[in-house]
Scaffold this active site. Structure first.
Site, PDB file in Angstrom:
ATOM      1  N   CYS A   6      51.751  11.377  50.949  1.00  0.00           N
ATOM      2  CA  CYS A   6      52.665  12.168  50.130  1.00  0.00           C
ATOM      3  C   CYS A   6      53.106  11.317  48.948  1.00  0.00           C
ATOM      4  CB  CYS A   6      53.893  12.548  50.931  1.00  0.00           C
ATOM      5  SG  CYS A   6      53.533  13.400  52.464  1.00  0.00           S
TER       6      CYS A   6
ATOM      7  N   ARG B 289      48.654  12.897  45.306  1.00  0.00           N
ATOM      8  CA  ARG B 289      48.879  12.370  46.651  1.00  0.00           C
ATOM      9  C   ARG B 289      49.210  13.488  47.643  1.00  0.00           C
ATOM     10  NH1 ARG B 289      49.603   7.166  47.210  1.00  0.00           N
ATOM     11  NH2 ARG B 289      50.812   7.511  49.103  1.00  0.00           N
TER      12      ARG B 289
ATOM     13  N   TRP C   8      51.891  16.137  51.489  1.00  0.00           N
ATOM     14  CA  TRP C   8      50.566  16.409  52.049  1.00  0.00           C
ATOM     15  C   TRP C   8      50.800  16.468  53.539  1.00  0.00           C
ATOM     16  CZ3 TRP C   8      45.997  17.972  50.331  1.00  0.00           C
ATOM     17  CH2 TRP C   8      44.896  17.895  51.187  1.00  0.00           C
TER      18      TRP C   8
ATOM     19  N   ASN D 265      56.949   9.084  53.386  1.00  0.00           N
ATOM     20  CA  ASN D 265      55.484   9.165  53.302  1.00  0.00           C
ATOM     21  C   ASN D 265      54.926   8.325  54.437  1.00  0.00           C
ATOM     22  OD1 ASN D 265      52.745   9.190  52.640  1.00  0.00           O
ATOM     23  ND2 ASN D 265      52.972   7.438  51.276  1.00  0.00           N
ATOM     24  N   GLY D 266      54.142   8.932  55.314  1.00  0.00           N
ATOM     25  CA  GLY D 266      53.584   8.199  56.453  1.00  0.00           C
ATOM     26  C   GLY D 266      53.598   9.078  57.690  1.00  0.00           C
TER      27      GLY D 266
ATOM     28  N   GLU E 125      23.419  12.047  54.922  1.00  0.00           N
ATOM     29  CA  GLU E 125      24.626  12.009  54.087  1.00  0.00           C
ATOM     30  C   GLU E 125      24.370  11.201  52.812  1.00  0.00           C
ATOM     31  OE1 GLU E 125      28.485  12.338  52.529  1.00  0.00           O
ATOM     32  OE2 GLU E 125      27.122  13.605  53.708  1.00  0.00           O
TER      33      GLU E 125
ATOM     34  N   LYS F 298      24.840  12.622  48.969  1.00  0.00           N
ATOM     35  CA  LYS F 298      25.722  11.987  47.981  1.00  0.00           C
ATOM     36  C   LYS F 298      24.966  11.728  46.685  1.00  0.00           C
ATOM     37  CE  LYS F 298      29.118  12.666  49.055  1.00  0.00           C
ATOM     38  NZ  LYS F 298      29.067  13.363  50.309  1.00  0.00           N
TER      39      LYS F 298
ATOM     40  N   GLU G  14      24.130  15.101  44.875  1.00  0.00           N
ATOM     41  CA  GLU G  14      25.206  15.918  44.301  1.00  0.00           C
ATOM     42  C   GLU G  14      25.901  15.260  43.122  1.00  0.00           C
ATOM     43  OE1 GLU G  14      28.750  16.808  46.602  1.00  0.00           O
ATOM     44  OE2 GLU G  14      28.193  15.262  48.047  1.00  0.00           O
TER      45      GLU G  14
ATOM     46  N   HIS H 267       4.007  12.821  59.706  1.00  0.00           N
ATOM     47  CA  HIS H 267       3.682  14.244  59.906  1.00  0.00           C
ATOM     48  C   HIS H 267       3.757  15.022  58.590  1.00  0.00           C
ATOM     49  CE1 HIS H 267       3.685  13.337  64.129  1.00  0.00           C
ATOM     50  NE2 HIS H 267       4.896  12.827  64.012  1.00  0.00           N
TER      51      HIS H 267
ATOM     52  N   LYS I  27      34.895  21.701  44.871  1.00  0.00           N
ATOM     53  CA  LYS I  27      35.366  20.886  45.996  1.00  0.00           C
ATOM     54  C   LYS I  27      35.366  21.686  47.284  1.00  0.00           C
ATOM     55  CE  LYS I  27      36.893  17.441  48.242  1.00  0.00           C
ATOM     56  NZ  LYS I  27      35.979  16.388  48.572  1.00  0.00           N
TER      57      LYS I  27
HETATM   58  C1  AGP Z   1      30.340  16.996  49.957  1.00  0.00           C
HETATM   59  O1  AGP Z   1      30.423  15.890  49.161  1.00  0.00           O
HETATM   60  C2  AGP Z   1      30.432  18.284  49.267  1.00  0.00           C
HETATM   61  N1  AGP Z   1      31.613  18.387  48.535  1.00  0.00           N
HETATM   62  C3  AGP Z   1      30.196  19.491  50.159  1.00  0.00           C
HETATM   63  O2  AGP Z   1      28.941  19.373  50.752  1.00  0.00           O
HETATM   64  C4  AGP Z   1      31.221  19.690  51.267  1.00  0.00           C
HETATM   65  O3  AGP Z   1      31.067  18.742  52.247  1.00  0.00           O
HETATM   66  C5  AGP Z   1      31.022  21.087  51.883  1.00  0.00           C
HETATM   67  O4  AGP Z   1      31.222  22.047  50.878  1.00  0.00           O
HETATM   68  C6  AGP Z   1      31.963  21.318  53.050  1.00  0.00           C
HETATM   69  O5  AGP Z   1      33.282  21.307  52.605  1.00  0.00           O
HETATM   70  P1  AGP Z   1      34.457  21.290  53.679  1.00  0.00           P
HETATM   71  O6  AGP Z   1      34.354  20.026  54.463  1.00  0.00           O
HETATM   72  O7  AGP Z   1      35.711  21.374  52.864  1.00  0.00           O
HETATM   73  O8  AGP Z   1      34.290  22.494  54.554  1.00  0.00           O
END
Ligand code: AGP
Length: 605
Positions: free
Chosen positions: A2, A27, A73, A99-100, A478, A482, A485, A501, A600
Site C-alpha cells: 500500500c 503501490r 492494495w 502498509n504490510g 514461460e 516473456k 510478448e 520428433h 495487462k
Molecule cells: C503474461 O506476462 C501476460 N500478461 C499474460 O499472459 C497473462 O499471464 C495472462 O493474460 C493471464 O493473466 P492473469 O494471470 O491476470 O489471469
C-alpha cells in the site's frame, strides 16, 4: 503493498497528503483514505475505489496542519469503505495507516474483542489501532512502543492522536518508509515519489526504526528508544523515475521486487518448521480429493504446469493442467472428488472466470490463486490463496509468476503434510529451503550485467529456442512467452526430448538455444539433446546449477544458478530468462512496459 503518507507543518496537510497519495497509487489503488486533526478531534474520510472517489467524498478540503493518508492494495478484507485505511480505535481519537501484513491479527483480534473492543473492519490493521488504545495512558509514543512487540509480521505505520496534535508516530519493519525533511514541516511516506517536489532531503528508514515527527523536529530511535544516527539521502530523481524506484521500466523494477514478493507471500505460512496453510481454511475442499484440475491463461498457466508436477510429486494427487480458453470448450468427465484450481494475477481474466463458473455448475469446489483481493475470481471461488506480489504494472508478468509458483509449493507441502505423503524430514527440509529462496533469487539478480551482455549479443536474431525437461520445460515455456510478448522475437519452448520428433529441423547454423538444466535426474538426458542441436550448428546458452558446470561444458555459454533443490528450481531459474527478455526488448527498442497488441488483464471473451 500500500502507499502511506503523513504530514505535519505550516501548509494545509490535506492537499499535500492527497498529492502524495496520487503519486503512490502504483503501490495500490483499490481504496483510499485520510485522517486529519480538526477542531480537537480526528476527521476520517475513506472510500472504496481510486483516490478520486475519496477526494470527491472529501469535498472542500478542510484546513489542518496534521494528517495521515493511505492508498490501499488489499491483503486482508475486500476493498470497501470500512476496510479502507485509516483505522481508528473505539474512541475515534487515535487513527493509523499501515502498509504490510500482521500475521497474528486473528489471535490479537479475539483477545481485544474479549476485552470489549469493537471492530468495524475485516482488516489485519485495525487490531493495531485497538492495541495502541489498550496501552494508551496519555503518551501516544509510549502506547505505540508497547503495542509493537505484540505484533508479528511486516509493517510501516503512521499514527496520530487528537490529544497530541503536534506529532505523528511512525515505525518500520519489513515495509518501506521514508521521512522527508522540510522547513517548518516534515513528511512521512512509503516511497520517494510522494514527497518529490516538496523536499529533496530524506531519511530512508531501516527495520526496527521508530520516529516521532513534529513540524520542526523529529527523533529517530530503535523500538526500545535508543537514538539512531541517520544520514540524509539527497533525492535527484524525476517523478516518473521515482515511481519506478530508479529503474527504467516497471518490468525491471518488478523483476527486482521478486525477493520481497516471495517473502510477503510466504509470511505466516510456516508453523513448527513446516508449511502450514490451515489458517487459510482450504482443507475441507481437499478432504476426499482424487483429482486436481489446474486451469489458467498465459503466464499463470505456466505456473500451473509447475504446480502439476509439484502436487503430483509431493501430495501424490493426480493433476491435469490446461489453458482456460481450451478447457472451457472440452467435454470434461468431471470426477466428483476433484478440486479445480484457477490461477490468475488480475483475477479478472474472462476465460479463467468462465472455467471457474463451469466447474461450480458441475458441483466442483474451486480454489483460486490470485493477486487481487476482491477480484471476480476471488469473490466467486469457494476458497482463495492470495499471492502478495503487490500491484503488477508491467504487462509482462514476473513477480506475480514467482509468487504463483511459491503458492503451488506451499499447497503441495501443506497437502503432503495433511495426507502424510512426505516424511517429516522432507517437509522440514523443503520448508527450510523455501524460507531462503528469496536469497537465492537475490543472488541470481546479481548476474544482471552478464545476462544483459548476452541479450546485446543476440538482439538481432529472429528465432530463439528454449529447451528443458520436466520442471525445466515448464519454465522454458514461460521464458519463451516473456521473450515473445515484449521483444517480438519468435521464441519457442520445446521439451528437450521432443526435438527429434520434428522441431530439430528448425535448428540451423547460429540459432540460439537457451537450455535449462536444473533437474539432477535429467542432466545427462538434457545434455544428449543439447548435443543434437549443437550438431546442427546451434549456439547453446545453458542456464544451469553451479554443480552442473562441468557436465554442461559443451555449451557455448553458461549462466550459473545457485545449487537449489531441483523441485524448487523454477523460482530461481526463471529469473535469468526474465532479465534476458527484458534486455532483448530494450536493445530492440520495444515498449517494455506496454507491449503492442497486449493488455495487462484480458477481460474480454
Ligand atoms: C503474461 O506476462 C501476460 N500478461 C499474460 O499472459 C497473462 O499471464 C495472462 O493474460 C493471464 O493473466 P492473469 O494471470 O491476470 O489471469
Amino acid at each position: 503493498m500500500c502507499g502511506i503518507m503523513g504530514y505535519i507543518g505550516v501548509s494545509n496537510a490535506v492537499p499535500v497528503i492527497i498529492d502524495g497519495l496520487s503519486r503512490l497509487e502504483y503501490r495500490g489503488y483499490d481504496s483510499a483514505g485520510i485522517a486529519m486533526y480538526k477542531d480537537g478531534n480526528l476527521k476520517i474520510i475513506k472510500k472504496k475505489g481510486r483516490l478520486t472517489e475519496m477526494v470527491d467524498a472529501l469535498g472542500e478540503f478542510p484546513v489542518t496542519d496534521l494528517g495521515i493518508g493511505h492508498t490501499r492494495w488489499a491483503t486482508h478484507g475486500v476493498p470497501s469503505d470500512a476496510n479502507a485505511h485509516p483505522h481508528a480505535d473505539c474512541s475515534g481519537r487515535i487513527a493509523l495507516v499501515h502498509n504490510g501484513i500482521i500475521e497474528n491479527y486473528a489471535a490479537l483480534r479475539k483477545e481485544l474483542m474479549l476485552e470489549g473492543h469493537d471492530f468495524l473492519s475485516e482488516t489485519d490493521t485495525e487490531v493495531l489501532a485497538h492495541l495502541i488504545e489498550k496501552y494508551y495512558q496519555g503518551s501516544l509514543e509510549e502506547a505505540v512502543r508497547k503495542a509493537l512487540p505484540c505484533i508479528k509480521g511486516s509493517f510501516a505505520i503512521a499514527v496520530i492522536s487528537a490529544d497530541e496534535p503536534d506529532r505523528i508516530i511512525a515505525a518500520k519493519k519489513d515495509s518501506p518508509l521514508i521521512v522527508g525533511l522540510g522547513e517548518g514541516e516534515n513528511f512521512l511516506a512509503s516511497d520517494i515519489p510522494a514527497i518529490l517536489g516538496r523536499t529533496s532531503k530524506v531519511y530512508i528508514l531501516e527495520d526496527q526504526e521508530f520516529v516521532v515527527l513534529k513540524r520542526d523536529s523529529l527523533t529517530i530511535t530503535d523500538f526500545a528508544g535508543k537514538p539512531v544516527a541517520k544520514e540524509i539521502f539527497e533525492v535527484t530523481w524525476d517523478p516518473i523515475a521515482a515511481e519506478k524506484g530508479g529503474y527504467e521500466h516497471f518490468m525491471l523494477k518488478e523483476i527486482h521486487e521478486q525477493p520481497t514478493a516471495l517473502r510477503e507471500t510466504l509470511r505466516g505460512n510456516i508453523k513448527n518448521n513446516m508449511i502450514d496453510l490451515s489458517d487459510l481454511g482450504i482443507d475441507d475442499i481437499f478432504v476426499q480429493v482424487e483429482k486436481i484440475y489446474i486451469v489458467a491463461c498465459g503466464t499463470a498457466y505456466h505456473a500451473g504446469l509447475v504446480g502439476r508436477n509439484v502436487l503430483e510429486k509431493l501430495a501424490r494427487i493426480s493433476v491435469e493442467t490446461d489453458i482456460a480458453s481450451e478447457f472451457r470448450y472440452r467435454d470434461i468427465l468431471w470426477n466428483p472428488h476433484s478440486v479445480m484450481i484457477v490461477i490468475s494475477q488480475s483475477g479478472e481474466t474472462a476465460d479463467t472466470l468462465a472455467v471457474l463458473r463451469e466447474a461450480k455448475r458441475n458441483g466442483i469446489k474451486v480454489l483460486a490463486v490470485t493477486n487481487v483481493v476482491g477480484s471476480s475470481v476471488a469473490r466467486e471461488a469457494d476458497r482463495v490463496i492470495y499471492t502478495h506480489a503487490g500491484p503488477e504494472i508491467a504487462v509482462a508478468s514476473t513477480k506475480a509468476y514467482s509468487t504463483q509458483l511459491l503458492v503451488m509449493y506451499l499447497l503441495g507441502l501443506h497437502l503432503a503434510r495433511v495426507r502424510g505423503t512426505c516424511s517429516q524430514q522432507e517437509l522440514v527440509e523443503l520448508a527450510e529451503e523455501i524460507t531462503h529462496i528469496d536469497e537465492l533469487v537475490e543472488q541470481v539478480l546479481t548476474e544482471e550485467d552478464r545476462i544483459k551482455k548476452l541479450a546485446e549479443k543476440y538482439q538481432g536474431v529472429q528465432d530463439i529456442f528454449f529447451l528443458g525437461r520436466g520442471l525445466d520445460y515448464a519454465v522454458a515455456m514461460e521464458g519463451a512467452l516473456k521473450l515473445k510478448e515484449i521483444s517480438y522475437v519468435h521464441a519457442e519452448a520445446y521439451a528437450a526430448g521432443e526435438l527429434k520428433h520434428g522441431p530439430l529441423a528448425l535448428i540451423d547454423e547460429g540459432v540460439p538455444v537457451l537450455a535449462l538444466i536444473t533437474q539432477d535426474n535429467l542432466v545427462e538426458k538434457t545434455m544428449s539433446n543439447i548435443k543434437e542441436v549443437k550438431a546442427r550448428g546451434a549456439v547453446v546458452v545453458a542456464i544451469c546449477k553451479e554443480n552442473f558446470q562441468e557436465a554442461c561444458q559443451e555449451c557455448d555459454e553458461q549462466i550459473l544458478l545457485p545449487n537449489v533443490n531441483p523441485i524448487l528450481a523454477p523460482m530461481v531459474s526463471v529469473v535469468p530468462l526474465q532479465i534476458f527478455s527484458y534486455y532483448m526488448a530494450i536493445f530492440r527498442g520495444a515498449d517494455v512496459d506496454k507491449p503492442r497488441n497486449l493488455a495487462k488483464s484480458v477481460t474480454v471473451e
